[in-house]
Design an enzyme around this catalytic site. Structure first.
Site, PDB file in Angstrom:
ATOM      1  N   SER A  72       0.870  -1.244   0.135  1.00 35.68           N
ATOM      2  CA  SER A  72      -0.056  -0.059   0.016  1.00 35.68           C
ATOM      3  C   SER A  72       0.931   1.291  -0.119  1.00 35.68           C
ATOM      4  CB  SER A  72      -0.707  -0.007   1.206  1.00 35.68           C
ATOM      5  OG  SER A  72      -1.593   1.286   1.420  1.00 35.68           O
ATOM      6  N   TYR A 100      -2.111  -0.501  10.935  1.00 32.27           N
ATOM      7  CA  TYR A 100      -2.159  -0.857   9.758  1.00 32.27           C
ATOM      8  C   TYR A 100      -0.842  -0.309   8.836  1.00 32.27           C
ATOM      9  CZ  TYR A 100      -3.701  -1.343   4.855  1.00 32.27           C
ATOM     10  OH  TYR A 100      -3.421  -1.846   3.292  1.00 32.27           O
TER      11      TYR A 100
END
Length: 238
Positions: A141, A154
């Site tokens: 990501s 995260y």
């Protein structure tokens, strides 16, 4: 003599980017091994791919379970006589203030995003080293390179996944094995509070956009490796 179809393992294959990639690779004559937790969704995807022309393997289990991972990889290598690609796509996220996270949240996110990438990568290396070729692609990501308020858990897991993949690339280049990392921005998946296809996602990347980008990396000549690919919708600032 016809060329043997390439073989790819995709984790997190039952929905989102993993499902879109599986369908795209099936259209390009890949033999597929699909990994996810959802038996019903995997079975449906397997049947759709069989209609395209190949019957895939699929395995229902946890990417952080070493015995499950080793079984799936060994079965794939034996059935298809090798493994050309591993796509570490399985991912999970929990968001909010740091004090709201539980130890169970921490373990869940790191098990999926980091341990799963480690276990599958480790498991395919022997087969790829014997063949002196192979390609490991981790779907990270853009928050593997930036952070945001509410993302301490995260983001840290994606930084760890990024660091593992970067180091692995340096380690196995000499063995003829490619390692790539894909960093995505906003993608219209079920990963967000709104449902996939929500009108608020209209300018985001689609799962098919991401599948096309991953296939581009996979489709390079043997002497070319795309180390990193950052993909964003034009509407997203980065």
């Amino acid at each position: 003599m016809s060329q043997k179809p390439p073989v790819a393992i995709i984790t997190g294959a039952s929905k989102g980017i993993g499902k879109a990639l599986a369908l795209l690779l099936a259209e390009h004559n890949f033999q597929l091994s699909l990994i996810a937790r959802s038996k019903g969704e995997l079975k449906d995807l397997s049947e759709a791919i069989a209609e395209i022309g190949h019957r895939p393997l699929y395995f229902v289990g946890d990417v952080a379970d070493e015995s499950f991972v080793n079984y799936a990889v060994e079965k794939t290598a034996h059935t298809f006589q090798g493994i050309d690609f591993l796509i570490n796509n399985a991912g999970s996220g929990v968001f909010g203030p740091t004090e709201s996270y539980t130890v169970e949240n921490w373990d869940q996110i790191y098990n999926t995003n980091v341990k799963g990438t480690f276990l599958f990568s480790k498991a395919v290396l022997a087969t790829m080293k014997t063949a002196k070729k192979g390609h490991i692609i981790s779907i990270a990501s853009d928050v593997a390179k930036r952070v945001f308020d509410g993302g301490s858990l995260y983001c840290s897991s994606k930084y760890a996944q990024h660091a593992f993949t970067e180091a692995l690339r340096k380690e196995v280049r000499k063995d003829g094995i490619k390692v790539s990392t894909v960093y995505s921005g906003l993608v219209d998946t079920m990963f967000h509070p709104e449902p996939q296809g929500d009108s608020s996602h209209h300018a985001w990347l689609t799962c098919e956009n991401m599948a096309d980008s991953i296939y581009f990396i996979m489709n390079q000549p043997p002497h070319v490796v795309i180390d990193e690919l950052m993909v964003h919708p034009l509407s997203q600032e980065y």
